[in-house]
Design a protein around this motif. Structure first.
Motif, PDB file in Angstrom:
ATOM      1  N   ALA A  80      -3.188  -6.831 -26.706  1.00 52.36           N
ATOM      2  CA  ALA A  80      -3.767  -6.565 -25.382  1.00 52.36           C
ATOM      3  C   ALA A  80      -4.980  -7.458 -25.131  1.00 52.36           C
ATOM      4  CB  ALA A  80      -4.155  -5.096 -25.253  1.00 52.36           C
ATOM      5  N   GLY A  81      -5.625  -7.919 -26.203  1.00 49.41           N
ATOM      6  CA  GLY A  81      -6.753  -8.826 -26.064  1.00 49.41           C
ATOM      7  C   GLY A  81      -6.370 -10.175 -25.497  1.00 49.41           C
ATOM      8  N   ALA A  82      -5.071 -10.491 -25.462  1.00 49.79           N
ATOM      9  CA  ALA A  82      -4.608 -11.764 -24.906  1.00 49.79           C
ATOM     10  C   ALA A  82      -4.555 -11.736 -23.384  1.00 49.79           C
ATOM     11  CB  ALA A  82      -3.234 -12.112 -25.464  1.00 49.79           C
ATOM     12  N   ILE A  83      -4.740 -10.561 -22.786  1.00 52.87           N
ATOM     13  CA  ILE A  83      -4.713 -10.447 -21.330  1.00 52.87           C
ATOM     14  C   ILE A  83      -6.128 -10.595 -20.785  1.00 52.87           C
ATOM     15  CG2 ILE A  83      -4.152  -8.960 -19.374  1.00 52.87           C
ATOM     16  CD1 ILE A  83      -2.044  -7.631 -21.110  1.00 52.87           C
ATOM     17  N   GLN A  84      -6.324 -11.584 -19.946  1.00 48.46           N
ATOM     18  CA  GLN A  84      -7.620 -11.801 -19.319  1.00 48.46           C
ATOM     19  C   GLN A  84      -7.792 -10.937 -18.075  1.00 48.46           C
ATOM     20  OE1 GLN A  84     -10.383 -13.625 -20.027  1.00 48.46           O
ATOM     21  NE2 GLN A  84     -11.319 -12.857 -18.153  1.00 48.46           N
ATOM     22  N   ARG A  85      -6.737 -10.921 -17.256  1.00 47.45           N
ATOM     23  CA  ARG A  85      -6.861 -10.247 -15.964  1.00 47.45           C
ATOM     24  C   ARG A  85      -5.525  -9.641 -15.561  1.00 47.45           C
ATOM     25  NH1 ARG A  85      -9.182 -13.385 -10.566  1.00 47.45           N
ATOM     26  NH2 ARG A  85      -9.692 -11.542  -9.295  1.00 47.45           N
ATOM     27  N   LEU A  86      -5.561  -8.445 -14.997  1.00 45.28           N
ATOM     28  CA  LEU A  86      -4.363  -7.772 -14.505  1.00 45.28           C
ATOM     29  C   LEU A  86      -4.576  -7.397 -13.042  1.00 45.28           C
ATOM     30  CD1 LEU A  86      -1.592  -6.397 -14.868  1.00 45.28           C
ATOM     31  CD2 LEU A  86      -2.806  -4.364 -15.685  1.00 45.28           C
ATOM     32  N   ARG A  87      -3.664  -7.885 -12.205  1.00 48.05           N
ATOM     33  CA  ARG A  87      -3.724  -7.551 -10.778  1.00 48.05           C
ATOM     34  C   ARG A  87      -2.377  -6.994 -10.335  1.00 48.05           C
ATOM     35  NH1 ARG A  87      -6.310 -12.132  -7.110  1.00 48.05           N
ATOM     36  NH2 ARG A  87      -4.533 -13.355  -7.857  1.00 48.05           N
ATOM     37  N   ILE A  88      -2.421  -6.040  -9.406  1.00 49.74           N
ATOM     38  CA  ILE A  88      -1.211  -5.442  -8.859  1.00 49.74           C
ATOM     39  C   ILE A  88      -1.300  -5.499  -7.335  1.00 49.74           C
ATOM     40  CG2 ILE A  88       0.173  -3.345  -8.665  1.00 49.74           C
ATOM     41  CD1 ILE A  88      -0.695  -2.584 -11.454  1.00 49.74           C
ATOM     42  N   PHE A  89      -0.246  -6.045  -6.715  1.00 45.66           N
ATOM     43  CA  PHE A  89      -0.175  -6.186  -5.264  1.00 45.66           C
ATOM     44  C   PHE A  89       1.021  -5.412  -4.724  1.00 45.66           C
ATOM     45  CE2 PHE A  89      -2.363 -10.013  -6.631  1.00 45.66           C
ATOM     46  CZ  PHE A  89      -3.265 -10.310  -5.616  1.00 45.66           C
ATOM     47  N   HIS A  90       0.905  -4.989  -3.467  1.00 48.86           N
ATOM     48  CA  HIS A  90       2.081  -4.605  -2.686  1.00 48.86           C
ATOM     49  C   HIS A  90       2.044  -5.437  -1.417  1.00 48.86           C
ATOM     50  CE1 HIS A  90       4.659  -1.876  -0.089  1.00 48.86           C
ATOM     51  NE2 HIS A  90       5.450  -2.332  -1.051  1.00 48.86           N
ATOM     52  N   GLY A  91       2.978  -6.387  -1.320  1.00 44.95           N
ATOM     53  CA  GLY A  91       2.884  -7.372  -0.254  1.00 44.95           C
ATOM     54  C   GLY A  91       1.623  -8.194  -0.455  1.00 44.95           C
ATOM     55  N   SER A  92       0.788  -8.273   0.564  1.00 41.13           N
ATOM     56  CA  SER A  92      -0.489  -8.996   0.461  1.00 41.13           C
ATOM     57  C   SER A  92      -1.655  -8.084   0.118  1.00 41.13           C
ATOM     58  CB  SER A  92      -0.776  -9.729   1.774  1.00 41.13           C
ATOM     59  OG  SER A  92      -0.852  -8.798   2.851  1.00 41.13           O
ATOM     60  N   ASN A  93      -1.400  -6.792  -0.002  1.00 40.33           N
ATOM     61  CA  ASN A  93      -2.473  -5.829  -0.274  1.00 40.33           C
ATOM     62  C   ASN A  93      -2.721  -5.703  -1.776  1.00 40.33           C
ATOM     63  OD1 ASN A  93      -2.712  -5.369   2.441  1.00 40.33           O
ATOM     64  ND2 ASN A  93      -1.667  -3.401   2.438  1.00 40.33           N
ATOM     65  N   LEU A  94      -3.955  -5.961  -2.181  1.00 39.11           N
ATOM     66  CA  LEU A  94      -4.354  -5.858  -3.584  1.00 39.11           C
ATOM     67  C   LEU A  94      -4.673  -4.406  -3.912  1.00 39.11           C
ATOM     68  CD1 LEU A  94      -5.120  -7.292  -6.266  1.00 39.11           C
ATOM     69  CD2 LEU A  94      -7.426  -7.605  -5.319  1.00 39.11           C
ATOM     70  N   LEU A  95      -3.936  -3.825  -4.864  1.00 45.39           N
ATOM     71  CA  LEU A  95      -4.121  -2.428  -5.241  1.00 45.39           C
ATOM     72  C   LEU A  95      -4.961  -2.265  -6.489  1.00 45.39           C
ATOM     73  CD1 LEU A  95      -0.480  -1.078  -4.671  1.00 45.39           C
ATOM     74  CD2 LEU A  95      -2.349  -1.305  -3.018  1.00 45.39           C
ATOM     75  N   MET A  96      -4.994  -3.284  -7.356  1.00 42.39           N
ATOM     76  CA  MET A  96      -5.760  -3.202  -8.600  1.00 42.39           C
ATOM     77  C   MET A  96      -6.159  -4.608  -9.034  1.00 42.39           C
ATOM     78  SD  MET A  96      -4.603  -1.897 -12.388  1.00 42.39           S
ATOM     79  CE  MET A  96      -5.725  -2.131 -13.792  1.00 42.39           C
ATOM     80  N   ASP A  97      -7.380  -4.751  -9.535  1.00 42.00           N
ATOM     81  CA  ASP A  97      -7.860  -6.039 -10.040  1.00 42.00           C
ATOM     82  C   ASP A  97      -8.830  -5.776 -11.186  1.00 42.00           C
ATOM     83  OD1 ASP A  97      -8.678  -8.603 -10.524  1.00 42.00           O
ATOM     84  OD2 ASP A  97      -9.457  -8.998  -8.510  1.00 42.00           O
ATOM     85  N   LEU A  98      -8.356  -5.953 -12.422  1.00 41.00           N
ATOM     86  CA  LEU A  98      -9.177  -5.709 -13.604  1.00 41.00           C
ATOM     87  C   LEU A  98      -9.326  -6.999 -14.395  1.00 41.00           C
ATOM     88  CD1 LEU A  98     -10.713  -3.971 -15.624  1.00 41.00           C
ATOM     89  CD2 LEU A  98      -8.511  -3.256 -16.598  1.00 41.00           C
ATOM     90  N   ASP A  99     -10.526  -7.560 -14.403  1.00 42.13           N
ATOM     91  CA  ASP A  99     -10.841  -8.756 -15.196  1.00 42.13           C
ATOM     92  C   ASP A  99     -11.381  -8.325 -16.565  1.00 42.13           C
ATOM     93  OD1 ASP A  99     -11.024 -11.422 -15.773  1.00 42.13           O
ATOM     94  OD2 ASP A  99     -12.677 -11.846 -14.393  1.00 42.13           O
ATOM     95  N   ASN A 100     -11.340  -9.233 -17.523  1.00 45.80           N
ATOM     96  CA  ASN A 100     -11.755  -8.947 -18.906  1.00 45.80           C
ATOM     97  C   ASN A 100     -11.032  -7.714 -19.446  1.00 45.80           C
ATOM     98  OD1 ASN A 100     -13.821 -11.065 -19.452  1.00 45.80           O
ATOM     99  ND2 ASN A 100     -14.772 -10.152 -17.652  1.00 45.80           N
ATOM    100  N   TYR A 101      -9.750  -7.700 -19.197  1.00 49.81           N
ATOM    101  CA  TYR A 101      -8.872  -6.583 -19.574  1.00 49.81           C
ATOM    102  C   TYR A 101      -8.968  -6.282 -21.063  1.00 49.81           C
ATOM    103  CZ  TYR A 101      -4.418  -4.066 -20.237  1.00 49.81           C
ATOM    104  OH  TYR A 101      -3.445  -3.147 -20.568  1.00 49.81           O
ATOM    105  N   GLY A 102      -8.945  -7.325 -21.903  1.00 53.44           N
ATOM    106  CA  GLY A 102      -8.937  -7.129 -23.350  1.00 53.44           C
ATOM    107  C   GLY A 102     -10.186  -6.443 -23.875  1.00 53.44           C
ATOM    108  N   THR A 103     -11.339  -6.699 -23.246  1.00 49.82           N
ATOM    109  CA  THR A 103     -12.577  -6.055 -23.683  1.00 49.82           C
ATOM    110  C   THR A 103     -12.509  -4.553 -23.446  1.00 49.82           C
ATOM    111  OG1 THR A 103     -13.803  -8.077 -23.140  1.00 49.82           O
ATOM    112  CG2 THR A 103     -15.085  -6.069 -23.447  1.00 49.82           C
ATOM    113  N   LEU A 104     -12.026  -4.150 -22.273  1.00 52.00           N
ATOM    114  CA  LEU A 104     -11.870  -2.719 -21.999  1.00 52.00           C
ATOM    115  C   LEU A 104     -10.829  -2.108 -22.935  1.00 52.00           C
ATOM    116  CD1 LEU A 104     -12.453  -0.200 -20.291  1.00 52.00           C
ATOM    117  CD2 LEU A 104     -10.656  -0.966 -18.712  1.00 52.00           C
ATOM    118  N   ALA A 105      -9.754  -2.842 -23.195  1.00 56.43           N
ATOM    119  CA  ALA A 105      -8.721  -2.329 -24.087  1.00 56.43           C
ATOM    120  C   ALA A 105      -9.268  -2.081 -25.489  1.00 56.43           C
ATOM    121  CB  ALA A 105      -7.542  -3.301 -24.135  1.00 56.43           C
TER     122      ALA A 105
END
Length: 424
Positions: A80-105
């Motif tokens: 999981a530390g290999a993931i820098q950023r995770l974003r989830i969209f529906h169409g053009s709408n951004l529903l989630m944006d988590l940077d530094n994902y691995g640190t939180l993990a």
């Protein structure tokens, strides 16, 4: 009246549903180098729901070394530390944006997984371990080393009490964008420099999402439609946001003031970690989180100061962190950190058995401590408040560090006419 355990005429009323798994390949290619982004489109079909907690990201790590290593440790959270950023969209709408994902993990791996899990199930799935991540062993020079993983993702798809209502998101697929870190040293450490594979394939191969879906019958969907009474579907979930602050500790006492622009209708908690090797070093784990001589701290939210009296001992620091995560008095709360991981003041010395520190500060901002997420907006409304984290360090040397803040908050996703919009 007899108790229910003596009654045998109970009938279970249920609508037909089918549980199935679908393998969803990444868009265009399944092979990625460090720094690249994998895009996975989750289909939205009639009568279908996604169980995010039962879905996993599957991938193969491929690396090699110019000089043979004697050890190669992943970070505490594993791949999981290999993931820098995770974003989830529906169409053009951004529903989630988590940077530094691995640190939180890594943080949540130490505080929310039991030792049996990090050294058992999650060691197999993700490559976790207690003191550091799984040791991948000797990385040879003449051939690529390949390791397989299948990890649950920390996202709005799983941080919810409900299945994800895919049937309602008819305007577009639900799009996940998974950006990998820019260097392998950001998620592993070894006694020799480890690089991306130079043989066939790239660093991350066979990337795909194994999704668990539930298909509900028309009768079941009619019950759901009736419960909505013509209103838009509202889906409550938890999410995280990340804020960073570069500073230094000195040989002596220094107070830091970090602005935290966490403006939400329902802020649940704030978590802070301080790291020296955040940029990645060959033999140093990037998720090492020492105490750095922290002597006291407070958080100012508007005119309020939390806690009202500054904690100034390590047991007090840990009690506040556990309170922010759930309940400090819960005797069976899962965690796997050790005494040394919470009390160490300096970065870990390199080595195969190096113990990566897991010290963190937590601030609870919910209205009701230890309460389940029964409805949205149980947290503090900070939409008009300025927030400052003010730690005081009493260290015995000058070190450049970075403070990462992760804000946990409630968000409401409203789905109307096939399109999702988010409010937080």
């Amino acid at each position: 009246m007899l108790p229910s355990k003596l009654m045998y005429n109970n009938k279970i009323a249920s609508a037909y549903a089918r549980n199935f798994t679908s393998v969803i390949d990444a868009q265009n290619t399944s092979e990625y180098s460090v720094g690249q982004t994998a895009i996975i489109n989750l289909p939205t079909m009639n009568n279908q729901f996604l169980s995010g907690a039962d879905s996993v990201l599957s991938l193969k790590l491929k690396i090699r070394s110019a000089v043979q290593t004697t050890y190669c440790n992943l970070n505490r959270c594993g791949i999981a530390g290999a993931i820098q950023r995770l974003r989830i969209f529906h169409g053009s709408n951004l529903l989630m944006d988590l940077d530094n994902y691995g640190t939180l993990a890594s943080l949540l791996t130490s505080y929310q997984l039991a030792k049996e899990d990090v050294e058992g199930k999650h060691k197999v799935l993700a490559g976790t371990e207690q003191s550091h991540g799984r040791n991948l062993g000797v990385i040879a020079t003449g051939a690529d080393t390949e390791v397989e993983f299948a990890i649950p993702l920390l996202s709005i798809l799983s941080l919810t009490d409900n299945y994800v209502p895919m049937f309602a998101l008819t305007n577009a697929p639900l799009r996940m964008e998974i950006q990998f870190v820019s260097d392998v040293n950001l998620f592993l450490s070894a006694d020799q420099l480890v690089n991306s594979a130079v043989g066939s394939g790239k660093t991350f191969n066979d990337v795909k999402f194994i999704a668990n879906f539930v298909e509900v019958s028309d009768a079941g969907m009619a019950i759901i439609a009736e419960s909505l009474q013509g209103r838009p579907l509202e889906w409550v979930c938890q999410s995280y946001a990340n804020y960073v602050f570069n500073t230094s500790v000195v040989n002596g006492t220094k107070q830091v003031s970090m602005p935290v622009p966490a403006k939400f209708n329902s802020l649940k908690a704030l978590y802070f970690v301080t790291r020296q090797h955040f940029a990645g070093d060959t033999d140093q784990p990037s998720d090492d989180m020492p105490r750095f001589g922290l002597s006291e701290y407070s958080v100012r939210i508007g005119s309020k100061v939390i806690p009202s009296t500054k904690p100034n001992t390590t047991p007090q620091f840990l009690a506040e962190m556990e309170r922010a995560l759930g309940s400090v008095g819960n005797r069976v709360s899962p965690h796997n950190y050790t005494y040394a991981q919470i009390t160490t003041d300096d970065s870990v010395a390199p080595g195969a058995n190096a113990v990566s520190s897991a010290f963190a500060i937590g601030i609870e901002t919910e209205s009701y401590s230890s309460a389940p997420m029964g409805s949205v907006y149980q947290g503090l409304n900070t939409s008009t408040d300025d927030i400052f984290y003010q730690p005081t360090y009493a260290h015995d040397g000058a070190v450049d560090v970075r403070i990462d803040c992760f804000a946990s908050y409630d968000q409401l996703i409203t789905i109307e006419n096939g399109q999702a919009s988010v409010q937080f």
